[in-house]
Design a protein around this motif. Structure first.
Motif, PDB file in Angstrom:
ATOM      1  N   UNK A  70       0.826  -1.213   0.000  1.00  0.00           N
ATOM      2  CA  UNK A  70       0.000   0.000   0.000  1.00  0.00           C
ATOM      3  C   UNK A  70       0.858   1.261   0.000  1.00  0.00           C
ATOM      4  N   UNK A  71       1.961   1.241   0.744  1.00  0.00           N
ATOM      5  CA  UNK A  71       2.812   2.429   0.849  1.00  0.00           C
ATOM      6  C   UNK A  71       3.578   2.736  -0.434  1.00  0.00           C
ATOM      7  N   UNK A  72       3.900   1.719  -1.220  1.00  0.00           N
ATOM      8  CA  UNK A  72       4.697   1.976  -2.425  1.00  0.00           C
ATOM      9  C   UNK A  72       3.850   2.095  -3.693  1.00  0.00           C
ATOM     10  N   UNK A  73       2.585   1.693  -3.613  1.00  0.00           N
ATOM     11  CA  UNK A  73       1.707   1.761  -4.782  1.00  0.00           C
ATOM     12  C   UNK A  73       1.518   3.230  -5.192  1.00  0.00           C
ATOM     13  N   UNK A  74       1.703   3.507  -6.457  1.00  0.00           N
ATOM     14  CA  UNK A  74       1.494   4.846  -7.012  1.00  0.00           C
ATOM     15  C   UNK A  74       2.312   5.930  -6.303  1.00  0.00           C
ATOM     16  N   UNK A  75       3.513   5.597  -5.889  1.00  0.00           N
ATOM     17  CA  UNK A  75       4.353   6.552  -5.173  1.00  0.00           C
ATOM     18  C   UNK A  75       5.675   6.726  -5.911  1.00  0.00           C
ATOM     19  N   UNK A  76       6.164   7.946  -5.958  1.00  0.00           N
ATOM     20  CA  UNK A  76       7.464   8.229  -6.556  1.00  0.00           C
ATOM     21  C   UNK A  76       8.503   8.246  -5.438  1.00  0.00           C
ATOM     22  N   UNK A  77       9.067   7.090  -5.146  1.00  0.00           N
ATOM     23  CA  UNK A  77      10.002   6.974  -4.025  1.00  0.00           C
ATOM     24  C   UNK A  77      11.266   7.797  -4.232  1.00  0.00           C
ATOM     25  N   UNK A  78      11.743   7.904  -5.460  1.00  0.00           N
ATOM     26  CA  UNK A  78      12.953   8.702  -5.697  1.00  0.00           C
ATOM     27  C   UNK A  78      12.698  10.165  -5.353  1.00  0.00           C
ATOM     28  N   UNK A  79      11.561  10.684  -5.739  1.00  0.00           N
ATOM     29  CA  UNK A  79      11.208  12.069  -5.404  1.00  0.00           C
ATOM     30  C   UNK A  79      11.068  12.225  -3.884  1.00  0.00           C
ATOM     31  N   UNK A  80      10.359  11.287  -3.245  1.00  0.00           N
ATOM     32  CA  UNK A  80      10.180  11.334  -1.792  1.00  0.00           C
ATOM     33  C   UNK A  80      11.518  11.235  -1.066  1.00  0.00           C
ATOM     34  N   UNK A  81      12.414  10.389  -1.574  1.00  0.00           N
ATOM     35  CA  UNK A  81      13.742  10.260  -0.957  1.00  0.00           C
ATOM     36  C   UNK A  81      14.518  11.564  -1.057  1.00  0.00           C
ATOM     37  N   UNK A  82      14.447  12.211  -2.214  1.00  0.00           N
ATOM     38  CA  UNK A  82      15.150  13.494  -2.387  1.00  0.00           C
ATOM     39  C   UNK A  82      14.658  14.526  -1.372  1.00  0.00           C
ATOM     40  N   UNK A  83      13.355  14.533  -1.104  1.00  0.00           N
ATOM     41  CA  UNK A  83      12.797  15.449  -0.090  1.00  0.00           C
ATOM     42  C   UNK A  83      13.304  15.046   1.293  1.00  0.00           C
ATOM     43  N   UNK A  84      13.330  13.761   1.569  1.00  0.00           N
ATOM     44  CA  UNK A  84      13.766  13.241   2.869  1.00  0.00           C
ATOM     45  C   UNK A  84      15.226  13.589   3.145  1.00  0.00           C
TER      46      UNK A  84
END
Length: 147
Positions: free
Chosen positions: A131-145
């Motif tokens: 559920x957490x990774x579905x339809x999520x841009x992890x690379x973008x979220x990581x850059x923010x993190x």
């Protein structure tokens, strides 16, 4: 069979059927309730070999997770092409979405995280990563993190 990049970060989805006490190397004996555990790790080279090692029962114990996996079963793994700090990012996502850190320092001796082993009850943990990774841009979220 999953196609693994050479390097990245990963989450192991681990199910523990019953409450158990396990000696976790230098951390000592710890009690683990039944449920789902998610371990965030990194292998910036030879990622497939690292994942295969986690599934193997024929190994010398080197990491905290080795002791835990001797008593629990990996259900699946999730791999992401992110730099090494991505393991802290993945642990933080799980914690921010209701995960608990039951064992301070587990898998996190080389960073400032409280733990890289995150616990969820069986009812919640069954589908949480999906559920957490579905339809999520992890690379973008990581850059923010990582800012």
């Amino acid at each position: 069979m999953q196609n693994y990049p050479d390097g990245g970060v990963y989450i192991l989805k681990i199910k523990l059927e019953k409450k158990i006490e396990i000696k976790i190397g230098a951390l000592g004996k710890k009690i683990f309730p039944p449920g789902y555990y998610f371990y965030a790790g990194t292998a910036q080279r030879n990622l497939k070999a690292r994942i295969d090692r986690h599934y193997s029962s024929d190994k010398n114990y080197h990491w905290h997770i080795d002791y835990f996996l001797a008593e629990a079963d990996i259900e699946s793994d999730f791999v992401f092409e992110l730099p090494g700090a991505g393991e802290c990012f993945l642990a933080r996502i799980l914690i921010d979405n209701g995960g608990k850190t039951l064992i301070d320092g587990f898998g996190a001796s080389d960073c400032s995280c409280s733990s890289h082993l995150i616990y969820f009850s069986a009812a919640v943990g069954n589908k949480i990563v999906e559920e957490l990774i579905k339809n999520r841009n992890l690379k973008k979220d990581f850059n923010e993190f990582s800012k």
